[in-house]
Design an enzyme around this catalytic site. Structure first.
Site, mmCIF file in Angstrom:
data_model
loop_
_atom_site.group_PDB
_atom_site.id
_atom_site.type_symbol
_atom_site.label_atom_id
_atom_site.label_comp_id
_atom_site.label_asym_id
_atom_site.label_seq_id
_atom_site.Cartn_x
_atom_site.Cartn_y
_atom_site.Cartn_z
ATOM 1 N N ASP A 61 0.834 -1.202 0.000
ATOM 2 C CA ASP A 61 0.000 0.000 0.000
ATOM 3 C C ASP A 61 0.869 1.253 0.000
ATOM 4 O O ASP A 61 0.563 2.244 -0.665
ATOM 5 C CB ASP A 61 -0.898 0.011 1.250
ATOM 6 C CG ASP A 61 -2.150 -0.818 1.072
ATOM 7 O OD1 ASP A 61 -3.169 -0.255 0.681
ATOM 8 O OD2 ASP A 61 -2.101 -2.033 1.339
ATOM 9 N N GLU A 961 -23.306 -24.353 19.561
ATOM 10 C CA GLU A 961 -23.437 -24.495 18.110
ATOM 11 C C GLU A 961 -24.698 -23.865 17.524
ATOM 12 O O GLU A 961 -24.623 -23.228 16.475
ATOM 13 C CB GLU A 961 -23.373 -25.980 17.728
ATOM 14 C CG GLU A 961 -22.004 -26.581 17.965
ATOM 15 C CD GLU A 961 -21.943 -28.062 17.630
ATOM 16 O OE1 GLU A 961 -21.224 -28.427 16.694
ATOM 17 O OE2 GLU A 961 -22.623 -28.847 18.324
#
Length: 1030
Positions: A61, A961
């Site tokens: 960058d 879960e």
């Protein structure tokens, strides 16, 4: 350091620089703050970053943004010093190690630089990057920086650009480049829509990723989008907005001495992190301390880094280290293995293969089958273990494994099976034991006949005892596997597990082979052996979730009520069965969350020459929730109905729930989903926000929002679990359970249950036993039948086992307590226990909890509302807000369950939106490290995150879960935003009505996937529409 450079660039230097120069420096500093992480910025340097870009073609960058401002660098080679532009520096052949980068100079930019000063000139500078994570720690797909002088001198009605600097990088080229043909194109031209369209067509021919670059079309579209975003506010247009601005830029303010900017794209240069959150729980203290939000056991130790994991255990004297050599061929004979072309690297002690195993060649064994520790003559798939290098250090072992050359022979072998379609052709399947294959629901033919519409779609130790310290979810299974592998009795093996740093299914079956490999090597070499599995092999070995191919037929009425659903599902199970046979039942558990009328399915487990798949958190359930919502959205699209209305009409009644879940539906009062569904609509202001989203989409061209409300109906199963409780002479308590602490708070809940259970003796101090309880590590020779910690119910089952133990101990203590009460009037806990020891009362109890038929299965309910915003230029999806209500039944610890709910949901965001599991043509995973595999971080979670726990009291609290599947709401909301983008493109004259409303969104819905569905050429279509309109 990069951090120091950022500070310098953003310093206030009164009078030293012009306002424009300060703006340039500040924006360079702002962009640098998006690079890597703070830790890296504090240690890495700007010079080092540029040298990596020059020598190693690192997608920097810093190189791109500095290239756009005419940065000068000075280098020294030998005795000579040379000043170069950054463009010249990057374009040179890779510099050798003798070349030193001495300095970097950023010019002081202002509007008069290079031209005569004029009040009608203004300097504009902007930087851009598109990356999987907004705030760094992820390489960009493309970065860009644009600098230009804007002039009104030639035309009072339009802008003209001069001294343009347009730089692009990280898109699949050797280094950042300036597109000088585009810069020169603007010479003498007044900005207009037609000029911008010509520039963009030119840019498309210049920013072209090299062959082999992933997502090349997406990267090119980013270049177009960023240039459009920079230039379009400057173009004179008939599209006017309030406050006298044109396309969002106020013309007058642009030429005032002001830093005020008007950004019609609403691009947030620094995305805000989570701005607000709310957690609501209903507390109950009737079972003190069970149900109270006590602090998690070990939380302070973990936060301070003092908690001991397997890797933290000091290595014993003369310890050796191992590393795996694995197959890179999907199916081949192994003719030989050479280390470093014949010469052994430093420190290598031995190479262990299948021939060195004294017992059975067994890497893992589960209910459904076994997997060899090492390949013998033939490799069954890529990633299969072939050998184990043992060396004096982990580094030397890893180096030797990386340098190993495996000689293969594929002559006269059948070609490998690398897809589920090939598996079907060659009838290569695993069997699912009949008890594990779910039953069909209802009469498919009758349901299809009732439908008004039909859609078909494809979619080593003393006494020869081997002691193993393993980071594993199932020590008992590892124990049995190691004993069989070594050919020794079970009592000669001892597996210990204190805690895991997270499990999520990846440390279940897959960890057994790691433990077995160390055990075999230690047995052969008569030395301790340990292994730190590196991230690359860990990713290869884990196998990921099961890929699948789904074809469905669905019948439904004109009001959206579905009458029948037929599914044909092919699962890629890989080279070994692992736990794949559980997948059909798990998938059907989540698929049954809606009343389909009738549900028919054919689920096949395909055996391929690819890595075997693991039981990753919510295995099958996550995929099934996606399938369910895809069907619902397809029906809604076909009928041109609101998706939420179709969901609503297909929610279960209690009668249909009993039909689909005959063994677990429970009583009508236990079915809390309808009340949760409506409650969340109220607490989240769902209907009002839905209208606000529509209004936002009408008013914004380049950002679109979507909102979605999604239910879960999640069936869980209890398993037998052991527990042991012992009271020591001083009154302190030691507890052992089969369940493994892996961050889910199992130990904390067990401690609470122990304190409650023993507190029933009701003596002095019995209400304050929590601090006297300690849960100790799992040891397969102390507590047997530990089973597998998985399925979200182990904490609950462990608590039940402990409660049974406490009942036995209380029963033994009460007669003694009553005698002491008669004699003294009162008795303290410590006195009671001391007296029990004096009277030889057995103060140790062990129990095995066995669920009965009525408690073995039950259902969890929850609802989530998620709102997202999609950037049509980049495809980036921002989760603006998530609201969840989750029925925990009777939470054992609301604080822990809140963490589990939020954590599971965020992990689900990773599955549905971020985590790409990419492979090469042979099926070997290539996203095998944190450089390429991106999980959710603080900048990708919801900006507003509200969670409410409902304590309905109908069951216990599986929270590990089920909430993960609620993250499909983000995926559905993204699909809704994409649908709005496609409708907008349709209004511009591009595409067809059917294509705009039906959105087949992949999992994960990454930025390139979303942008492609919104339209890689959306900018070009907009410009053509605007030109035609004008």
């Amino acid at each position: 350091m990069i951090s120091k450079a950022i500070e310098t660039l953003k310093e206030e230097n009164e009078g030293e620089f012009s306002q424009e120069a300060k703006l340039v420096f500040e924006k360079i500093g702002d962009h640098m703050e998006k690079i890597a992480s703070r830790f890296i910025r504090n240690s890495g340097s700007v010079g080092g970053n540029l040298m990596m870009a020059q020598r190693k073609h690192f997608p920097s960058d810093i190189a791109t943004i500095l290239l756009s401002v005419d940065t000068i660098v000075e280098i020294m080679t030998g005795q000579s010093r040379l000043k170069l532009t950054l463009e010249e520096f990057l374009g040179r052949p890779p510099l050798d190690s003798k070349t030193v980068l001495l300095s970097i100079k950023i010019p002081c930019w202002e509007s008069s630089r290079g031209v005569s000063s004029n009040a009608h000139d203004k300097l504009l500078f902007e930087t851009y990057r598109a990356a999987p994570r907004p705030l760094g720690n992820a390489l960009p797909y493309l970065n860009a920086a644009f600098l230009a002088q804007v002039s009104l001198r030639e035309s009072p009605t339009g802008f003209m650009l001069k001294n343009c600097r347009f730089a692009f990088g990280a898109y699949g080229t050797k280094h950042a480049i300036r597109v000088k043909q585009v810069e020169e194109f603007f010479s003498g031209k007044l900005l207009s829509i037609s000029v911008l369209y010509e520039v963009i067509k030119l840019l498309e021919t210049l920013v072209i990723p090299e062959d082999g670059t992933s997502r090349p079309a997406y990267r090119s579209s980013l270049a177009v989008g960023f240039l459009f975003e920079f230039l379009s506010p400057l173009i004179d247009s008939t599209v006017k907005v309030p406050n006298g601005s044109v396309n969002g830029y106020n013309r007058a303010s642009l030429f005032e001495d002001s830093t005020q900017e008007h950004d019609r794209f609403s691009q947030t240069k620094f995305p805000t992190l989570i701005s607000s959150s709310k957690q609501e729980v209903g507390l109950k203290n009737e079972y003190h301390p069970v149900g109270e939000p006590t602090i998690k056991t070990g939380a302070i130790l973990q936060a301070s880094g003092e908690a001991i994991y397997v890797d933290d255990i000091p290595s014993p004297k003369d310890c050796l280290y191992g590393a795996f050599i694995y197959s890179t061929e999907p199916r081949a004979r192994v003719k030989g293995i050479k280390l470093n072309h014949g010469s052994s690297p430093d420190g290598v002690i031995a190479l262990i293969t299948s021939k060195d195993i004294p017992g059975f060649n067994l890497g893992s064994k589960s209910f459904f089958g076994s997997e060899p520790l090492y390949a013998e003559e033939l490799t069954e798939g890529v990633g299969q273990r072939i050998a184990f290098v043992v060396a004096d250090t982990q580094k030397n072992a890893d180096i030797a494994a990386n340098l190993a050359v495996v000689e293969y022979d594929k002559e006269n072998l059948e070609p490998p099976i690398l897809s589920v379609e090939e598996a079907v052709e060659r009838c290569s399947f695993y069997n699912v034991p009949p008890p594990l294959y779910p039953k069909q629901v209802g009469n498919l033919s009758k349901g299809m006949a009732e439908a008004d519409h039909l859609i078909l779609d494809a979619q080593a130790n003393e006494d020869n005892c081997m002691v193993v310290y393993s980071s594993i979810q199932c020590p008992e299974y590892a124990h049995n596997t190691i004993a069989a592998c070594l050919g020794v009795p079970g009592h000669n093996v001892r597996v210990k597990t204190r805690r895991l740093g997270g499990g999520f299914g990846g440390k279940a079956v897959k960890s057994m082979a790691v433990a077995s490999a160390c055990a075999v090597a230690a047995y052969r070499l008569h030395c301790p052996v340990r292994v730190y599995v590196n991230r690359k092999f860990d990713m290869i070995m884990s196998g990921g979730r099961h890929p699948m191919k789904i074809t469905y037929s669905v019948g439904f009425k004109s009001n959206g009520k579905i009458t029948a659903l037929k599914l044909d599902i092919l699962l890629d199970s890989g080279m070994f069965v692992d736990v794949s046979p559980i997948m059909p039942a798990h998938m059907l558990g989540s698929l049954r969350k809606y009343d389909w009328g009738a549900l028919s399915f054919d689920i096949k487990l395909c055996k391929t020459n690819l890595p075997s798949r693991g039981a990753v958190r919510a295995p099958g359930d996550a995929q099934a929730s996606y399938i369910s919502e895809a069907v619902i959205e397809h029906v809604a699209s076909y009928l041109s109905m609101e998706v939420d209305s179709v969901r609503n009409i297909n929610l279960h009644t209690h009668n249909s729930l009993e039909f689909f879940f005959p063994t677990s539906a429970g009583e009508p009062s236990e079915y809390t989903l309808p009340s949760i569904w409506e409650r969340l609509a109220t607490t989240s202001s769902f209907y009002d926000r839905t209208e606000m989203v529509k209004e936002f989409n009408r008013c914004h061209k380049w950002k679109k929002r979507g909102i979605s409300r999604v239910p879960i109906v999640y069936e869980v199963s209890m398993r037998s679990t052991p527990g042991k409780v012992s009271i020591l002479r001083d009154g302190s308590i030691v507890v052992e359970v089969g369940g493994i602490e892996m961050g889910q708070g199992l130990w904390t809940k067990v401690k609470q249950m122990t304190a409650y259970g023993l507190g029933l003796v009701k003596c002095g101090g019995a209400q304050d036993l929590l601090e006297k309880v300690r849960v100790i590590e799992a040891d397969t020779l102390r507590v047997i039948q530990g089973g597998l910690t998985a399925g979200s119910t182990t904490s609950e089952a462990s608590c039940e086992a402990v409660r049974l133990c406490c009942n036995v101990l209380v029963e033994r203590l009460i007669p003694l307590k009553e005698k002491l009460m008669e004699k003294f009037g009162s008795v303290e806990w410590e006195t009671l226990i001391l007296e029990a020891y004096s009277n030889s009362v057995n103060l140790s109890a062990i129990a095995l909890y066995l669920p009965n038929f009525s408690t073995m299965r039950y259902i969890n309910y929850g609802v989530a509302v998620s709102e997202v915003e999609v950037n049509l230029i980049t495809g980036e999806t921002t989760i603006l807000r998530t609201d969840i209500i989750y029925d925990c039944g009777q939470s054992l610890n609301p604080a822990i369950d809140l963490g589990q709910i939020e954590g599971a949901y965020v992990q689900g965001i990773g599955f549905f939106m971020l985590e790409e599991y990419l492979t090469n043509s042979d099926g070997l995973v290539i996203t095998d490290n944190t450089w390429t595999y991106k999980i959710p971080t603080v900048d990708t979670i919801p900006k507003q995150f509200n969670v409410e726990i409902l304590n309905s009291g109908n069951h216990k609290d599986p929270s590990g879960e089920p909430p993960l599947t609620l993250a499909v709401s983000v995926h559905c909301a993204t699909r809704a935003a994409i649908r709005e983008a496609r409708r907008q493109v349709l209004s511009w004259g591009g595409g067809n009505e059917a294509g705009s409303t039906l959105v087949q969104l992949e999992v994960p819905a990454t930025m390139p996937v979303v942008k492609e569905l919104c339209g890689l050429d959306i900018v070009q279509k907009y410009l053509l529409w605007t030109i035609a309109k004008n």
